[in-house]
Design an enzyme around this catalytic site. Sequence first.
Site, PDB file in Angstrom:
ATOM      1  N   LYS A 111       0.847  -1.209   0.000  1.00 20.29           N
ATOM      2  CA  LYS A 111       0.000   0.000   0.000  1.00 20.29           C
ATOM      3  C   LYS A 111       0.877   1.251   0.000  1.00 20.29           C
ATOM      4  O   LYS A 111       0.580   2.223  -0.688  1.00 20.29           O
ATOM      5  CB  LYS A 111      -0.935   0.008   1.222  1.00 20.29           C
ATOM      6  CG  LYS A 111      -1.869  -1.197   1.268  1.00 20.29           C
ATOM      7  CD  LYS A 111      -3.276  -0.822   0.879  1.00 20.29           C
ATOM      8  CE  LYS A 111      -4.178  -1.987   0.529  1.00 20.29           C
ATOM      9  NZ  LYS A 111      -4.160  -3.169   1.356  1.00 20.29           N
ATOM     10  N   LYS A 191      -4.357 -11.004 -10.508  1.00 24.33           N
ATOM     11  CA  LYS A 191      -5.014 -11.777  -9.449  1.00 24.33           C
ATOM     12  C   LYS A 191      -6.475 -11.330  -9.339  1.00 24.33           C
ATOM     13  O   LYS A 191      -6.754 -10.125  -9.356  1.00 24.33           O
ATOM     14  CB  LYS A 191      -4.294 -11.489  -8.114  1.00 24.33           C
ATOM     15  CG  LYS A 191      -5.020 -12.027  -6.877  1.00 24.33           C
ATOM     16  CD  LYS A 191      -4.413 -11.419  -5.612  1.00 24.33           C
ATOM     17  CE  LYS A 191      -5.036 -11.906  -4.330  1.00 24.33           C
ATOM     18  NZ  LYS A 191      -6.352 -11.470  -3.965  1.00 24.33           N
ATOM     19  N   LYS A 194     -11.669  -8.390  -5.400  1.00 24.84           N
ATOM     20  CA  LYS A 194     -12.801  -7.466  -5.329  1.00 24.84           C
ATOM     21  C   LYS A 194     -12.360  -6.060  -5.704  1.00 24.84           C
ATOM     22  O   LYS A 194     -13.094  -5.318  -6.334  1.00 24.84           O
ATOM     23  CB  LYS A 194     -13.315  -7.392  -3.879  1.00 24.84           C
ATOM     24  CG  LYS A 194     -14.132  -8.583  -3.466  1.00 24.84           C
ATOM     25  CD  LYS A 194     -14.479  -8.494  -1.988  1.00 24.84           C
ATOM     26  CE  LYS A 194     -13.296  -8.909  -1.138  1.00 24.84           C
ATOM     27  NZ  LYS A 194     -13.540  -9.782  -0.019  1.00 24.84           N
TER      28      LYS A 194
HETATM   29  P1  ADP Z   1      -9.887  -9.830  -2.353  1.00 19.87           P
HETATM   30  O1  ADP Z   1      -8.491  -9.792  -2.931  1.00 19.87           O
HETATM   31  O2  ADP Z   1     -10.905 -10.088  -3.390  1.00 19.87           O
HETATM   32  O3  ADP Z   1     -10.197  -8.593  -1.530  1.00 19.87           O
HETATM   33  P2  ADP Z   1      -9.586 -11.151   0.146  1.00 19.87           P
HETATM   34  O4  ADP Z   1      -8.255 -10.498   0.354  1.00 19.87           O
HETATM   35  O5  ADP Z   1     -10.746 -10.686   0.964  1.00 19.87           O
HETATM   36  O6  ADP Z   1      -9.953 -11.077  -1.392  1.00 19.87           O
HETATM   37  O7  ADP Z   1      -9.380 -12.720   0.346  1.00 19.87           O
HETATM   38  C1  ADP Z   1     -10.243 -13.604   1.029  1.00 19.87           C
HETATM   39  C2  ADP Z   1      -9.646 -15.001   0.952  1.00 19.87           C
HETATM   40  O8  ADP Z   1      -9.679 -15.475  -0.408  1.00 19.87           O
HETATM   41  C3  ADP Z   1      -8.178 -15.076   1.377  1.00 19.87           C
HETATM   42  O9  ADP Z   1      -7.930 -16.317   2.039  1.00 19.87           O
HETATM   43  C4  ADP Z   1      -7.434 -15.005   0.071  1.00 19.87           C
HETATM   44  O10 ADP Z   1      -6.159 -15.613   0.131  1.00 19.87           O
HETATM   45  C5  ADP Z   1      -8.369 -15.774  -0.875  1.00 19.87           C
HETATM   46  N1  ADP Z   1      -8.252 -15.232  -2.226  1.00 19.87           N
HETATM   47  C6  ADP Z   1      -8.563 -13.978  -2.624  1.00 19.87           C
HETATM   48  N2  ADP Z   1      -8.357 -13.789  -3.933  1.00 19.87           N
HETATM   49  C7  ADP Z   1      -7.879 -14.978  -4.384  1.00 19.87           C
HETATM   50  C8  ADP Z   1      -7.455 -15.434  -5.675  1.00 19.87           C
HETATM   51  N3  ADP Z   1      -7.521 -14.642  -6.742  1.00 19.87           N
HETATM   52  N4  ADP Z   1      -7.017 -16.717  -5.789  1.00 19.87           N
HETATM   53  C9  ADP Z   1      -6.974 -17.539  -4.705  1.00 19.87           C
HETATM   54  N5  ADP Z   1      -7.364 -17.164  -3.463  1.00 19.87           N
HETATM   55  C10 ADP Z   1      -7.805 -15.906  -3.292  1.00 19.87           C
END
Ligand code: ADP
Length: 321
Positions: A111, A191, A194
Site C-alpha cells: 500500500k 489476481k 474485489k
Molecule cells: P480480495 O483480494 O478479493 O479482496 P480477500 O483479500 O478478501 O480477497 O481474500 C479472502 C480469501 O480469499 C483469502 O484467504 C485469500 O487468500 C483468498 N483469495 C482472494 N483472492 C484470491 C485469488 N484470486 N485466488 C486464490 N485465493 C484468493
Amino acid sequence: MRVLSGIQPSGDYLHIGNYFGALRQFVALQEEHEMLLFIADYHSMNSVRDGAQRRSFTRSVALDYLACGLDPQRAMLFRQSDMPEVTELAWMLSTVTPMGLLERAVSYKDKVAQGQPTDHGLFAYPVLQAADILIYRSELVPVGQDQKQHVEMARDIAQRFNNTYGEDLLVLPEPYIPEEVAVVPGTDGRKMSKSYGNAISLMAPRDDLRKQIRRIVTDSTPPEQPKDPDTCTLVALLRAFADPGAVAAVEQRYRTGGIGYGEVKARLADAIDAHVAPMRNRYQRLLTDPAELDARLGEGEQHACQRADRTLARTMVAMGL
Ligand code: ADP
Ligand code: TRP
C-alpha cells in the site's frame, strides 16, 4: 484440531478466487476439524468507510459462506465485531509486537509503494489478525498465499507474548495452504480481487456467469495457431475448476493449434457452473429466509464467545490486570 479463518466483507459478493483459495478448503476441513469462521468486519474498516455498506456486505458474505455448504454442526460462523474482546487482546499483543515486524508486512509495504494513504489501522492490521487467531486458541489457519505472512506474524507475536508472560498461555498457530492452491486470475489476467474490478462472482445467476466469462481478456491468436497454455488466463481458470483429464486435453490442443478461445470459454463456463450450481440453489433459498442467517450467526457467536472468554481471562491474570 481447531481451525479458524476469516474473510473481510469488503465487497457485496465473494468471487470464484475466494472460493478456490479459501471457502473450498473450509468446507473440506469441517469433515475432520472444529471450524470457526468469521466475517472480519473490523478489518474491513481499513477500506470500507460507510456503515450501511459494511452492514450489507457483512450479511452478504455470511450468506455466501453458508451457501457454500458449511455444516451448522461442525462449522461456527460469526461476526468479528460480535467478539469485541479481540480488540482488547489486540492491545495486549501490540505491547509485545516490534515495530520492525509490522514494517515488514508485505500488505502494508504494498500500500505504501502504491502511494495509498496509510493510517494506524492499516499498520496494526496484523496485530488484530493475530488476536483473531490467538483468542480462540486456533491451531490451523487456512488462508490463501497472500495471508501466509500474517499467520506467521501471529505465531511470532504469540511466542513473544508467551516468552514475556508465561509459556503455553497462547497456542502457536500454523498456516494451512494446500499445495495445489494457485492464485486464481481475474478477467484481466491479474489476481482476481474485489478491489480490481476483475472478479467473477461466485453466486452469479447462470447467464451472468457466462457473460462474465465471455469478458475474460485473451489475445488475438486465431484458433488454428498453436498457443502457450501456461500464459493463458482461461487455462489457469480451467485448472482450478475442470477435472485434470479435461484440462490436459485442452492444453494439448493449445500446443498443437486447433482450439479457439470461444470454445475454451464455453468449457470453462460449464466447469464453473457444475461446481457452483448446488451452492447457488442454497444461496437462493437462504435469501428468502433471513431468520435462518440470524440464527446461525447467533449460534456461532455463542460458541466462539466461550472460547474467547477463557483465553482472555488467562492472559489478563498473567498480565496482572
Ligand atoms: P480480495 O483480494 O478479493 O479482496 P480477500 O483479500 O478478501 O480477497 O481474500 C479472502 C480469501 O480469499 C483469502 O484467504 C485469500 O487468500 C483468498 N483469495 C482472494 N483472492 C484470491 C485469488 N484470486 N485466488 C486464490 N485465493 C484468493
Ligand atoms: N486478513 C484476512 C484477509 O484479508 C482476513 C482475516 C482477518 C483473517 N482475521 C483473520 C484470516 C484471521 C485468517 C485468520 O483475507
